[in-house]
Design a protein around this motif. Structure first.
Motif, PDB file in Angstrom:
ATOM      1  N   ARG A  21      -7.108  -6.293  -5.352  1.00  0.00           N
ATOM      2  CA  ARG A  21      -6.490  -6.205  -4.034  1.00  0.00           C
ATOM      3  C   ARG A  21      -6.446  -7.583  -3.507  1.00  0.00           C
ATOM      4  O   ARG A  21      -7.375  -8.381  -3.476  1.00  0.00           O
ATOM      5  N   LEU A  76      -3.495   2.580  -5.014  1.00  0.00           N
ATOM      6  CA  LEU A  76      -2.905   2.466  -3.890  1.00  0.00           C
ATOM      7  C   LEU A  76      -3.761   3.021  -2.664  1.00  0.00           C
ATOM      8  O   LEU A  76      -3.709   2.427  -1.479  1.00  0.00           O
ATOM      9  N   GLN A 126       0.847  -1.105   0.021  1.00  0.00           N
ATOM     10  CA  GLN A 126      -0.211   0.077  -0.004  1.00  0.00           C
ATOM     11  C   GLN A 126       0.731   1.392  -0.039  1.00  0.00           C
ATOM     12  O   GLN A 126       0.390   2.250  -0.404  1.00  0.00           O
TER      13      GLN A 126
END
Length: 567
Positions: free
Chosen positions: A259, A237, A211
């Protein structure tokens, strides 16, 4: 030649140009389809790869539970934290469990357990394992008890290797106190095996990012361990774009992402627009070649086709041009194997037509003579009714003078019937007028058949409906002639009417002698009056309208008339 050009250009306009436009539309649709399918294929690859990553990472999470839920190890680590045991006496169960973990998985290089000054490490020995613990301590201490996946880092092994590894850390806790730390170090080959599909034409890059933008794995191995600086990835992100999807970067690339729920990492595929445009360019060239070949074939085909049509048409035009007031001769159609059948037939029909024109001229002249004779005959017939009316009027006044009321009434009735019958322009009259005509006719017949009664049962509103003249009079006449001839009893004729679904139904019934319906059907010529009424109604209104006769010998006759409601 002009005909051939017109046919050729017309077909060009109707066939060739629409064909080119159609192929252009197909090319445009195919271009969008190639782009959409390429992106969709990459989306499937990215989602499947993330699914595989989550499955394997979750497996390591379950493996770590062997330490996390082992009460003996928990108690031992708790005593270390309270300094109640000598760390030199390490229990063999910890080493055995860590060895089984390392030996059971090809990617797991090292499994280590640390508690204060206590450290036991199995598998590949790393010199800087302590630094690995200390560097990431601030990250995983915020999530006690849960597995935390760490980014890739270059590590030195006891064998002198210096390469990238990524890891998992988990805090061992008891009574809300941290008593130990468990760490797994895994090889980078883990990511090579979880990819669900390669990049199309190797154009673009695959990334697995944390992240904070650190590259954990990449298709370009030189980028592992670096921080991504591409602004196009920021919205992914930060979570603004959701869990998965794609972002088109105009004229540059497509960013396709998903993700990982297990680790929070992002699998990002940066697909270069150039790879799609190259495929589209190849498709466009293929389409252009196909269109050029097809149109060339069409143009040649249209040229010979127009020539084959125009030649016999020109020949036919020359023949037609020769036709004049004094020249009706057309040569017989030539035997041309290349001429279309329709043109040959047209020439043949024109030739036959020229043979018939002279016959038609004679027939027209004869028809004109017959028409003149018919007009003279109609004029004579028009004079005859006036003579009859004048004669009937004279008889009426003679009956009045001689006080012969019966003759007077008969003549008046006859005069009225004759005037209605001779009025050819008025075919439809009201039902009320038709009833009056029927009464006038019955008045004449009562001079002969005095014992016949007429009963009318028709609502006043229906009497304004229009019907054909002499419908009821003809049926009543049929009842008198066939029903009451040589009949000794008193005769009764009843006329009723009703309306349903825009259909007027009139029933004329009598108590006369009746007759056999089957015998009537077998007669060569049935009752002329009823047959005439049937034909008139069907000709005027269609086969669904007409009359129906119901009769039995000695039981009387009922005639039902059906016709549309006309006002």
């Amino acid at each position: 030649m002009q005909t051939q050009k017109k046919i050729f250009y017309t077909f060009m306009l109707v066939i060739v140009i629409p064909t080119i436009l159609f192929f252009s539309l197909i090319l445009k649709i195919s271009t969008r389809l190639v782009e959409k399918r390429t992106v969709s294929a990459s989306e499937l690859v990215v989602k499947e790869s993330v699914k595989r990553i989550d499955t394997l990472l979750n497996n390591y999470n379950r493996i770590s539970m062997q330490i996390y839920y082992n009460q003996n190890i928990i108690d031992y680590l708790d005593k270390i934290s309270r300094k109640e045991v000598d760390i030199k006496n390490k229990p063999t169960i910890i080493a055995e469990i860590l060895d089984s973990m390392v030996n059971s998985d090809k990617y797991l290089m090292t499994a280590a357990l640390k508690a204060q000054d206590f450290l036991i490490m199995r598998g590949t020995k790393f010199y800087n394992i302590e630094d690995y613990f200390n560097t990431n301590k601030d990250k995983y201490t915020g999530i006690p008890g849960r597995a935390f996946w760490l980014t890739s880092r270059r590590m030195k092994t006891g064998l002198g290797d210096d390469t990238f590894y990524f890891g998992m850390m988990r805090l061992i806790r008891k009574d809300n106190n941290t008593i130990g730390e468990l760490v797994f170090l895994l090889r980078q080959e883990f990511f090579d095996d979880v990819y669900a599909g390669s990049l199309p034409d190797n154009s673009g890059n695959d990334y697995i990012l944390s992240q904070d933008g650190m590259i954990i794995s990449a298709s370009d191995k030189n980028k592992i361990g670096l921080k991504i600086n591409d602004l196009n990835f920021n919205s992914v992100l930060t979570g603004e774009m959701g869990e998965y999807g794609y972002i088109p970067i105009k004229n540059k690339s497509y960013v396709i992402f998903a993700r990982s729920k297990e680790s929070g990492w992002y699998f990002i595929r940066e697909l270069e627009a150039k790879s799609i445009s190259d495929t589209i360019a190849q498709l466009r060239i293929s389409f252009i070649i196909l269109i050029a070949c097809f149109c060339s074939f069409l143009i040649l085909l249209l040229y010979f086709f127009s020539k084959g049509i125009s030649r016999p048409i020109n020949t036919l035009a020359e023949c037609i041009h020769k036709i004049g007031p004094k020249n009706l001769d057309i040569p017989a159609p030539p035997s041309d194997n290349y001429a279309p059948d329709e043109i040959v037939k047209l020439h043949k029909y024109l030739y036959e037509m020229s043979l018939r024109i002279e016959q038609l001229i004679d027939e027209v002249a004869r028809t004109e003579r017959l028409k003149t004779e018919a007009e003279l005959k109609a004029l004579r017939n028009h004079i005859s009714p006036h003579f009859i009316y004048n004669t009937l009027d004279t008889i009426k006044w003679m009956a009045i003078i001689n006080k012969q009321e019966n003759i007077q009434k008969m003549v008046c009735a006859m005069d009225k019937l004759m005037r209605y019958a001779s009025d050819y322009k008025k075919n439809l009259i009201t039902l009320d007028e038709e009833i009056d005509l029927t009464r006038e006719y019955l008045l004449i017949q009562q001079m002969r058949y005095s014992d016949i009664n007429l009963i009318i049962s028709i609502p006043k509103k229906m009497k304004e409906f229009l019907i054909n003249k002499f419908i009821l009079q003809t049926i009543v006449e049929n009842s008198i002639i066939h029903g009451f001839k040589n009949y000794k009893n008193t005769g009764t004729i009843i006329i009723k009417a009703s309306v349903q679904n825009a259909v007027l139904t009139i029933t004329v019934s009598d108590n006369g002698r009746g007759f056999d319906i089957d015998g009537l059907r077998n007669e060569d010529r049935p009752h002329t009056g009823l047959y005439s009424v049937e034909q008139r109604l069907k000709l005027n209104y269609g086969d669904e309208f007409g009359i129906n006769v119901c009769s039995r010998p000695g039981k009387g006759t009922a005639v039902t008339v059906k016709l549309p409601v006309l006002e």
